[in-house]
Scaffold this active site. Structure first.
Site, short mmCIF file in Angstrom:
data_model
loop_
_atom_site.label_atom_id
_atom_site.label_comp_id
_atom_site.label_asym_id
_atom_site.label_seq_id
_atom_site.Cartn_x
_atom_site.Cartn_y
_atom_site.Cartn_z
N GLU A 170 1.01 -1.17 -0.07
CA GLU A 170 -0.11 -0.02 0.06
C GLU A 170 0.90 1.16 0.09
OE1 GLU A 170 -2.87 -0.07 3.15
OE2 GLU A 170 -3.97 -1.85 2.43
N GLU A 386 -5.31 -8.55 0.73
CA GLU A 386 -6.05 -8.26 2.05
C GLU A 386 -7.65 -7.92 1.82
OE1 GLU A 386 -4.39 -4.97 4.66
OE2 GLU A 386 -2.21 -5.80 4.08
C1 BGC Z 1 -2.96 -2.69 5.92
C2 BGC Z 1 -2.93 -3.27 7.19
C3 BGC Z 1 -3.97 -2.69 8.09
C4 BGC Z 1 -5.24 -3.11 7.55
C5 BGC Z 1 -6.42 -2.32 8.37
C6 BGC Z 1 -4.17 -2.07 5.43
O1 BGC Z 1 -4.09 -0.79 4.92
O2 BGC Z 1 -2.16 -3.14 4.98
O3 BGC Z 1 -1.59 -3.34 7.74
O4 BGC Z 1 -3.96 -3.44 9.36
O5 BGC Z 1 -5.27 -2.16 6.38
O6 BGC Z 1 -6.50 -1.21 8.65
#
Ligand code: BGC
Length: 477
Positions: A170, A386
């Site tokens: 990110e 993610e």
């Molecule tokens: C990040 C994580 C974070 C998640 C939730 C993403 O932006 O890669 O490290 O914990 O979002 O906020």
């Protein structure tokens, strides 16, 4: 509750995974010769972290990694995305690799493989060695070169076993929160002057791709955070926004609409606001990767840091585009005189997580088909690296941790992925954020994203009901 219709099938070979990041789970910040990172410095400053927490202990994964890999094996995931802490490998940001640091990831990788789990390693998930920040961090070009050197050291040791390398996590969030707004480490407040942090991260990515390939890396990619952009017309509900990788409709009927068509009568100024935000959040970190250079609509774009040849380095072919999705963004035209070319507007009318983020599974569908529409055949295969949600999960007196909202969230988002695949988007895998409850950056330990509950006082791990739900989904025939 989750949808009662059966979950659609996913293609053969689809990867089911879970993700974490070093600073969020490892703890042991002084063990094995690790040096300080920008997050150690930042978290130690009063008022920076909601509950005053730091990553010093976190989930103590550095010592408990074998127990955590056993949990992953029980969950049945085929791949685990973790990140490597640069300050474990180069404690002072420069110089030879620290043997203890490499040895930790070596052990972790072997433990994963011995349980049949593919290691997916992210090289940078925001924990820059403090010594490099002291020399200017990602605002300086030198950090990009050093990143490639670090990538080379790690790959020399692990390229024979890591199945997929993710260079950066990110870069948009790191640029914006870390260098623009100062709510993440290193806490710089450059506002739109943070663009060099975008360019140097992307340059570092391109240089690292070359270093990884030279060491025989199996596959290489980068992970971006994407947020489809929705115009929220004044005094109305959400309206259809038309084009762009993220542009979308709430009705779900016009995700493939042409840029410029509107079903909700969005004004020209609203559309300009949408395009500016879309360029900043989504295109700035995708167009140059895919050989298109920087999008001119991105605000704050000062190209004076871009040197001849940089764009070619950045556009080195990648095998995978990592997509992180949490929620869409609402925008409208700014008030007259605003320094911003858009105004961010909360999205109303959706369930919300404990982060107060709207739960919008259609946004994931829209963004996937939008990427495909915008980049066509030039779009690499996608891994959802993610996706997940925070809720205030508690372990009950019966020792169980029920999290029906997370099950509903994952169920809805996976259906959105299945729909996108059905409509021709090449999505090869999905990683839940996160395996464990962990240190949620500026929110400290107040937000729980895990499939596994962590009691930070005792380090007891309790799989939540979403863990069993995900396991059943992975194992279904
Ligand atoms: C990040 C994580 C974070 C998640 C939730 C993403 O932006 O890669 O490290 O914990 O979002 O906020």
């Amino acid at each position: 509750m989750s949808d009662s219709a059966p979950m659609p099938g996913f293609p053969d070979g689809f990867t089911w995974g879970a993700a974490t990041a070093a600073y969020q789970i490892e703890g042991a910040t002084r063990d094995g010769g690790r040096g300080p990172s920008v997050w150690d410095t930042f978290a130690a400053q009063p008022g920076r972290i909601a509950d005053g927490g730091t990553g010093e202990v976190a989930c103590d994964h550095y010592h408990r990694y074998a127990e955590d890999v056993a949990l992953m094996a029980d969950l049945g995931i085929g791949a685990y995305r973790f990140s490597i802490a640069w300050p474990r490998i180069q404690p002072a940001g420069t110089g030879p690799a620290n043997a203890d640091g490499l040895a930790f990831y070596d052990r972790l990788v072997d433990e994963l493989l011995s349980h049949g789990i593919d290691p997916v390693a992210t090289l940078f998930h925001w924990d820059l060695p403090q010594a490099l920040e002291d020399r200017g961090g990602w605002l300086t070009r030198d950090t990009a070169q050093r990143f490639a050197g670090y990538a080379d050291m790690v790959a020399e040791r692990l390229a024979d076993r890591v199945r997929l390398w993710i260079t950066l996590n990110e870069p948009f969030v790191h640029m914006t929160f870390g260098y623009g707004l100062g709510v993440h480490a290193p806490g710089r407040t450059e506002m739109f002057g943070a663009f060099p942090a975008a360019h140097h991260q992307l340059l570092g990515h391109g240089l690292a791709v070359a270093a990884l390939r030279a060491r025989g890396a199996a596959a290489v990619g980068i992970t971006n955070n994407y947020s489809p952009v929705r115009i929220i017309g004044a005094g109305t509900t959400t309206t259809d926004t038309g084009g762009g990788a993220g542009a979308t409709s709430t009705s779900g009927t016009s995700a493939g609409a042409d840029p410029g068509t509107t079903s909700g009568g969005a004004e020209l100024a609203d559309r300009a606001a949408r395009d500016a935000y879309h360029a900043l959040h989504n295109r700035l970190f995708t167009d140059p990767l895919l050989g298109r250079g920087y999008p001119e609509q991105a605000p704050g774009l000062d190209l004076s840091v871009v040197r001849d040849g940089d764009l070619d380095v950045i556009a080195a072919p990648i095998d995978t585009l990592g997509v992180n999705y949490y929620n869409p963004t609402g925008v409208r035209a700014p008030e007259k005189g605003s320094p911003l070319p858009f105004e961010l507007v909360p999205l109303a009318g959706f369930p919300r997580t404990s982060f107060d983020w709207p739960v919008v599974p259609d946004g994931l569908y829209d963004l996937l088909v939008g990427l495909r529409r915008e980049y066509g055949a030039g779009l690499p295969p996608i891994q959802i690296t993610e996706n997940g949600c925070a809720y205030d999960d508690v372990v009950g007196p019966d020792g169980r941790c029920a999290d029906p909202e997370r099950i509903a969230y994952l169920d809805g988002h996976l259906r959105a992925v299945a729909r996108a695949i059905d409509d021709g988007v090449d999505v090869r895998g999905y990683f839940v954020w996160s395996l464990l409850d962990n240190f949620e950056w500026a929110e400290g330990y107040t937000k729980r994203f895990g499939l596994v509950h962590v009691d930070y006082a005792t380090q007891t791990r309790t799989p939540k009901s979403s863990f069993s739900w995900y396991r059943a989904l992975i194992n279904r025939r």
